[in-house]
Design an enzyme around this catalytic site. Sequence first.
Site, mmCIF file in Angstrom:
data_model
loop_
_atom_site.group_PDB
_atom_site.id
_atom_site.type_symbol
_atom_site.label_atom_id
_atom_site.label_comp_id
_atom_site.label_asym_id
_atom_site.label_seq_id
_atom_site.Cartn_x
_atom_site.Cartn_y
_atom_site.Cartn_z
ATOM 1 N N GLN A 220 0.800 -1.235 0.000
ATOM 2 C CA GLN A 220 0.000 0.000 0.000
ATOM 3 C C GLN A 220 0.833 1.286 0.000
ATOM 4 O OE1 GLN A 220 -3.823 0.151 2.276
ATOM 5 N NE2 GLN A 220 -2.728 1.615 3.524
ATOM 6 N N GLU B 102 -3.534 9.332 -0.774
ATOM 7 C CA GLU B 102 -2.805 10.117 0.227
ATOM 8 C C GLU B 102 -1.867 11.126 -0.422
ATOM 9 O OE1 GLU B 102 -1.154 7.551 3.244
ATOM 10 O OE2 GLU B 102 -3.155 6.948 3.882
ATOM 11 N N ASP C 275 4.041 0.283 4.461
ATOM 12 C CA ASP C 275 2.762 -0.199 4.994
ATOM 13 C C ASP C 275 2.271 -1.219 3.972
ATOM 14 O OD1 ASP C 275 0.302 -0.770 5.991
ATOM 15 O OD2 ASP C 275 -0.525 1.261 5.809
ATOM 16 N N GLU D 32 4.657 -2.079 8.434
ATOM 17 C CA GLU D 32 3.305 -1.965 9.008
ATOM 18 C C GLU D 32 2.388 -2.998 8.364
ATOM 19 O OE1 GLU D 32 1.761 2.034 8.686
ATOM 20 O OE2 GLU D 32 -0.306 1.320 8.721
ATOM 21 N N ASP E 198 -1.402 -1.939 12.570
ATOM 22 C CA ASP E 198 -2.472 -0.982 12.256
ATOM 23 C C ASP E 198 -3.806 -1.733 12.252
ATOM 24 O OD1 ASP E 198 -4.254 0.814 11.131
ATOM 25 O OD2 ASP E 198 -3.331 0.869 9.170
ATOM 26 N N LYS F 103 -4.829 5.528 15.296
ATOM 27 C CA LYS F 103 -5.785 6.338 14.529
ATOM 28 C C LYS F 103 -7.011 6.503 15.414
ATOM 29 C CE LYS F 103 -4.692 4.318 9.952
ATOM 30 N NZ LYS F 103 -4.971 3.093 9.153
ATOM 31 N N ARG G 241 -5.848 9.432 8.150
ATOM 32 C CA ARG G 241 -6.529 8.433 7.341
ATOM 33 C C ARG G 241 -6.377 8.805 5.869
ATOM 34 N NH1 ARG G 241 -9.306 4.525 10.464
ATOM 35 N NH2 ARG G 241 -8.880 3.404 8.538
ATOM 36 N N SER G 242 -6.735 7.874 4.996
ATOM 37 C CA SER G 242 -6.598 8.188 3.571
ATOM 38 C C SER G 242 -7.631 9.241 3.138
ATOM 39 C CB SER G 242 -6.709 6.931 2.732
ATOM 40 O OG SER G 242 -7.868 6.221 3.072
ATOM 41 N N LYS H 92 2.250 10.038 10.740
ATOM 42 C CA LYS H 92 2.017 9.558 9.368
ATOM 43 C C LYS H 92 0.822 10.318 8.820
ATOM 44 C CE LYS H 92 0.870 5.221 6.971
ATOM 45 N NZ LYS H 92 0.043 4.022 7.186
#
Length: 416
Positions: free
Chosen positions: A165, A208, A245, A287, A314, A339, A368-369, A390
């Site tokens: 990702q 992102e 990630d 991650e 995560d 998160k 978050r995205s 991040k």
Amino acid sequence: MIKIKTVDAWEILDSRGRPTIAAALCLNDDTCAVVSIPSGASTGRAEAKELRDGEKRFRGLGCHQAVTNLRERIAAALRNESFDGQEALDARLLELDGTSDKSRLGANAILAVSLAFARASAARQHLELFEYFASLLPSPSPRLPELTINLFSGGKHAFGQVAIQDVLVLPRSGSSISANLAQMYDIYQEAAAIIRKRYAAPALTADEGGLAPPFAKSSEMLDTAAEAVNAAGYELGSEVALAIDAAASHFVTADGKYRLDDQILSPSDLIDTFYSWAERYPLVSVEDGLAEEDWNHWPVLRQKLGDRCLTLADDLTCTNPARIQQAIDTAAANALLLKVNQIGTLTEAKQAYLLARSAGWRVSISARSGETEDNWLADLAVGWGGDFIKIGSITQSERLAKYNRLLQIEHTRSLG
Ligand code: PGA
Ligand code: ZN
């Protein structure tokens, strides 16, 4: 005691153009605060449930129901109520919802109130928001986090061209956020130039804000990141580190194997692949190297990566204290991606944070995205003394709002 006067909410759009929630909360002395709430795409199954309307409007993603819950049920219950602080407010929100996953009122509605109360309380006490967040901890030590910046995207944040990702860059040659962002800009520009040349097209940007060229395989993301670092004139290892990630929950097969691009790998083959990458490149963390329910193999991954790089959880832990405890008990990870909207209140996120710290874990505070232009995440990372933050790429104003808030804090405060 802090008395709430009004709570209001409305639907806004996030960085992907999808609905999310903004809320305003006023205290009885007319101190008011507005917040907005992010939303994920590469979500973990154990996350608290955001409420989405499921109707034709916005292809099911509307937040009218969550807004109505907030404006009617939550607002009615909180109006003229007094609380002695964040924990009491959050406990009341949990009581009002009454479910274990916040599916009645919606985690998006609940978090909006939790954070709006935090921002209003900070203002009432004439505190910077990060100071307020710090004051929630038993032994606060605010500091600026290390940046982990998205360079390349694949998986669910791009077009699925490669399984992994994110490849992230940790610019480390400067002694400040400002210097490290300047270094990142060089690396991003070199990466974009390499891609333009190699694929004869500008790289499309992903959710992102990172680059998402048509890589043939995941390892090319790391190879190209290393190439961009070198082209920018920095030394990999001493001046720049990398991280990934994998978000492996999204490429696990029904029989517990992993579809890494065109290969089907056993968990141990995938672990060996990560190990070989960590040998070749200075990887700070892997991650979600394995899927969220692959509890058997996470301890193997952690053991294999050892002290070489962090095993960062995560989707595995979802900022959920019960799952973090399980990961601690089974030695499944040694770092937490935090998160707040995975769990839904600030107090529960604090419990998750303190639990991870009690086990000696490192913590990365994450966006978050689907993000908004709100910048509370930067204050949270500073206030809680996260090791890393991040946020995503250095494009998209929704991300830059957080980087720019870090720059403001760096400029106005002497935090190490
Ligand atoms: P998400 O992804 O916000 O889409 O869930 C971020 C991540 O996996 O870290
Ligand atoms: Zn992730």
